[in-house]
Enzyme design. Structure first.
Site, PDB file in Angstrom:
ATOM      1  N   LYS A   3       0.777  -1.217   0.032  1.00 34.88           N
ATOM      2  CA  LYS A   3      -0.001   0.055   0.060  1.00 34.88           C
ATOM      3  C   LYS A   3       0.764   1.257  -0.030  1.00 34.88           C
ATOM      4  O   LYS A   3       1.474   1.701   1.004  1.00 34.88           O
ATOM      5  CB  LYS A   3      -1.044   0.074   1.284  1.00 34.88           C
ATOM      6  CG  LYS A   3      -2.034   0.944   1.060  1.00 34.88           C
ATOM      7  CD  LYS A   3      -2.434   1.688   2.011  1.00 34.88           C
ATOM      8  CE  LYS A   3      -1.653   2.916   2.635  1.00 34.88           C
ATOM      9  NZ  LYS A   3      -1.648   4.010   1.611  1.00 34.88           N
ATOM     10  N   GLY A  49       7.379   5.252   8.038  1.00 34.05           N
ATOM     11  CA  GLY A  49       6.485   6.651   7.889  1.00 34.05           C
ATOM     12  C   GLY A  49       6.730   7.295   9.164  1.00 34.05           C
ATOM     13  O   GLY A  49       7.780   6.972   9.729  1.00 34.05           O
ATOM     14  N   SER A  50       5.841   7.822   9.742  1.00 34.64           N
ATOM     15  CA  SER A  50       5.836   8.565  10.972  1.00 34.64           C
ATOM     16  C   SER A  50       6.021   7.922  12.221  1.00 34.64           C
ATOM     17  O   SER A  50       5.393   6.898  12.162  1.00 34.64           O
ATOM     18  CB  SER A  50       4.949   9.670  10.955  1.00 34.64           C
ATOM     19  OG  SER A  50       3.632   8.958  10.954  1.00 34.64           O
ATOM     20  N   VAL A 106       2.460   7.077  13.256  1.00 36.28           N
ATOM     21  CA  VAL A 106       1.855   5.694  12.693  1.00 36.28           C
ATOM     22  C   VAL A 106       2.656   4.446  13.050  1.00 36.28           C
ATOM     23  O   VAL A 106       1.852   3.502  13.362  1.00 36.28           O
ATOM     24  CB  VAL A 106       1.695   5.920  11.123  1.00 36.28           C
ATOM     25  CG1 VAL A 106       1.553   4.724  10.590  1.00 36.28           C
ATOM     26  CG2 VAL A 106       0.638   6.985  10.686  1.00 36.28           C
ATOM     27  N   GLU A 125      10.431   1.554  10.334  1.00 43.55           N
ATOM     28  CA  GLU A 125      11.513   2.963   9.698  1.00 43.55           C
ATOM     29  C   GLU A 125      10.748   3.792   9.742  1.00 43.55           C
ATOM     30  O   GLU A 125       9.903   4.389   9.164  1.00 43.55           O
ATOM     31  CB  GLU A 125      12.124   2.760   8.583  1.00 43.55           C
ATOM     32  CG  GLU A 125      12.925   1.379   7.969  1.00 43.55           C
ATOM     33  CD  GLU A 125      14.228   1.320   8.907  1.00 43.55           C
ATOM     34  OE1 GLU A 125      14.501   2.158   9.606  1.00 43.55           O
ATOM     35  OE2 GLU A 125      14.482   0.069   9.361  1.00 43.55           O
ATOM     36  N   CYS A 182      13.726  11.465   5.645  1.00 41.14           N
ATOM     37  CA  CYS A 182      13.901  11.017   7.173  1.00 41.14           C
ATOM     38  C   CYS A 182      15.040  11.255   7.698  1.00 41.14           C
ATOM     39  O   CYS A 182      15.364  11.533   8.624  1.00 41.14           O
ATOM     40  CB  CYS A 182      13.648   9.528   7.096  1.00 41.14           C
ATOM     41  SG  CYS A 182      14.646   8.723   6.011  1.00 41.14           S
ATOM     42  N   GLU A 223      10.084  16.678  14.617  1.00 38.89           N
ATOM     43  CA  GLU A 223      10.422  16.646  13.135  1.00 38.89           C
ATOM     44  C   GLU A 223       9.606  17.312  12.462  1.00 38.89           C
ATOM     45  O   GLU A 223       8.318  17.477  12.546  1.00 38.89           O
ATOM     46  CB  GLU A 223      10.039  14.857  12.726  1.00 38.89           C
ATOM     47  CG  GLU A 223      10.211  14.719  11.371  1.00 38.89           C
ATOM     48  CD  GLU A 223      10.191  13.397  10.803  1.00 38.89           C
ATOM     49  OE1 GLU A 223       8.884  12.986  10.967  1.00 38.89           O
ATOM     50  OE2 GLU A 223      11.035  12.709  10.338  1.00 38.89           O
TER      51      GLU A 223
END
Ligand code: NAD
Length: 496
Positions: free
Chosen positions: A184, A237-238, A241, A259, A293, A394
């Site tokens: 996805k 992702g963040s 999440v 990650e 990132c 971030e």
């Protein structure tokens, strides 16, 4: 078979890839992705998928996986090698599509495609390398070894900032290990994941081994992550999440590789080559419009060189040409969408309220050629306190916080003080401090006299603390990440 159905008045419609076929979502609904440099330009209409589509994709993967795992690993590798060649042939076209879809400049989108090519070649070779180890037994007449076993069905969830590289660097090793996949992609950048499926199919990947479903992260993510037939989730992702995904996986003891975010620092000590440090911070902070990132988000500088460093950095950032990433003259493209412009602007307001000194930028670009895009000025704050929000959260934009310190010890303490631990760089000519920093820095990637960005695919990639959950992608353990290891004990006693 084609990746997209005929275009409608609103634009080109792209379909999901399930069981080797291009299909509409069962919802019958689509969502639109636009060019962040010209927000009225529609890149495509993508399927707004639902739980039913995820169900279809997982079923297709379950059906295909045993046959795929039965194909010898070198042959699985051959498919990846053919994919690398197809990617090479289409590199320019894919790079341009990526720039239109998410904004980063052509030089960087070419690099994104190149990572996918390099990973495909690197992982293809893994198909012919040792699958396990032979290990001496402590007992006579006994043979011991390890062999690898596929995890089974892997759910891959990817962010928008590396639209091809990240899907590729998860998908290729997962495939080589004999798994089937439900991928996805992020809703800002679904196109390159669908292209990846198309190229893998052309290279000979059997139907159902890779399935791609587009749609909203929250609802689809929850369905995929909690699906009983999915054996592993690999998410980039963040951190927010990531925490949610880890909680859901934890309930079912499902393997989960994360990650996540970063608040990466460059430490500039007083003996540093300032010109080199400025060049590397400019690239690390403003490359990909700060949306990596590993982007340089803090510069921790020794007070004796703070002024000289800051003046030079401001001068370098002022020269950056902001614009459409397709223009070869552009140094920095737009943010990925207008929502991100608001988020970065929020941090400029916070920085001012916190008492930091704004020395460059601090506002959107929205006039003339910038009127229709998600553009933001390169932004630099100095005299930032180490606990301010702009020094700890971030931001994911073209935004640097300069934090002054007095010593190496204080610099390391500040660098290690956030919840993240992805990438840190140190500029010094001092060999003793170089080796101390290798030991002292709490991050998965540590660079000396170069930027916080720029990892290489043959080295492990990942972060410490809240930047991940201890897994490493790429490098020599890339395939192992997606494999179970079985220990085998064979006894051959001499008595009858
Ligand atoms: P995001 O967390 O918003 O989304 C990432 C993916 O997760 C998307 O596909 C999204 O649709 C999906 N998602 C959203 N909610 C979900 C849920 N509840 N369950 C499952 N999936 C869900 O991140 P983003 O905005 O796409 O990307 C930026 C973030 O990614 C930054 O924090 C950045 O640091 C991080 N990132 C990390 C790395 C790394 O290797 N450490 C690399 C690139 C980006």
């Amino acid at each position: 078979m084609s990746i997209s159905s005929p275009s409608t008045e609103q634009g080109q419609v792209y379909q999901n890839f399930i069981g080797g076929e291009w299909r509409n979502s069962r919802s019958g609904e689509t969502f639109t992705s636009t060019n962040p440099a010209h927000t009225s330009e529609v890149i495509g209409l993508y399927q707004r998928s639902t739980a039913d589509d995820i169900e279809d994709a997982v079923e297709a993967a379950v059906k295909a996986q045993p046959g795929w795992a039965a194909i010898p690993a070198p042959e699985r590798g051959e498919i990846l090698l053919r994919t690398a060649l197809l990617l090479e042939q289409q590199k320019e076209e894919l790079a341009a599509q990526m720039t239109r879809e998410m904004g980063k400049i052509l030089k960087e989108t070419r690099g994104d495609v190149q990572v996918a090519i390099d990973v495909a070649k690197y992982v293809a070779g893994e198909g012919r390398r040792a699958e396990g180890e032979t290990i001496p037994s402590a007992l006579p007449n006994k043979f011991c070894m390890t062999i690898r076993h596929p995890v089974g069905i892997v759910g891959i969830i990817t962010p928008w900032n590396f639209p091809l590289a990240i899907p590729a660097w998860k998908t290729f090793p997962a495939l080589l290990a004999g798994n089937a996949i439900m991928l996805k992609p992020a809703s800002d950048t679904p196109l390159l994941s669908l292209k990846l499926a198309e190229l893998l199919q052309q290279a000979g990947l059997p139907a159902g081994v890779l399935n791609v479903v587009t749609g909203p992260g929250g609802s689809l993510g929850d369905v995929l992550v909690s699906h009983k037939k999915v054996n592993m989730i690999s998410l980039t992702g963040s951190t927010e999440v990531g925490r949610r995904v880890a909680e859901i996986c934890g309930r079912d003891l499902r393997r989960c590789a994360l990650e996540l975010g970063g608040k990466n620092a460059v430490i500039v000590l007083e003996d540093a080559d300032l010109e080199l440090a400025v060049e590397c911070v400019t690239w690390g902070a403003f490359g990909t419009t700060g949306q990596r990132c590993t982007a340089t988000s803090r510069v921790i500088v020794q007070k004796s060189v703070q002024r000289a460093f800051t003046d030079r950095l401001v001068a370098a950032a002022e020269k950056l040409r902001v614009g459409d990433g397709l223009n070869p003259q552009t140094d920095m493209g737009p943010l990925v969408n207008t929502g991100r412009v608001k988020a970065v602007q929020g941090y400029s307001e916070i920085g001012k309220l916190e008492g930091a000194k704004l020395v460059l930028g601090g506002s959107p670009l929205n006039e003339g050629d910038y009127r229709e895009g998600a553009f933001y000025k390169p932004t630099i704050f100095t005299d930032v306190g180490p606990t301010m929000r702009i020094a700890t959260e971030e931001i994911f934009g073209p935004f640097v916080s300069i934090v002054p310190v007095v010593s190496y010890e204080e610099a390391v303490k500040v660098a290690n003080s956030t919840e993240y631990g992805l990438s840190t760089a140190i500029f010094t000519e001092n060999t003793r401090l170089t080796f101390r920093a290798m030991r002292d820095i709490e991050s998965g990637l540590v660079y000396f006299n170069t930027s916080t960005t720029g990892s290489e695919i043959q080295l492990p990639f990942g972060g410490m603390k809240s930047s991940g959950n201890g897994h490493r992608e790429l490098g020599t353990s890339a395939v192992e990440e997606f494999s179970e290891i079985k220990s085998i004990f064979v006894s051959y006693p001499t008595r009858k």
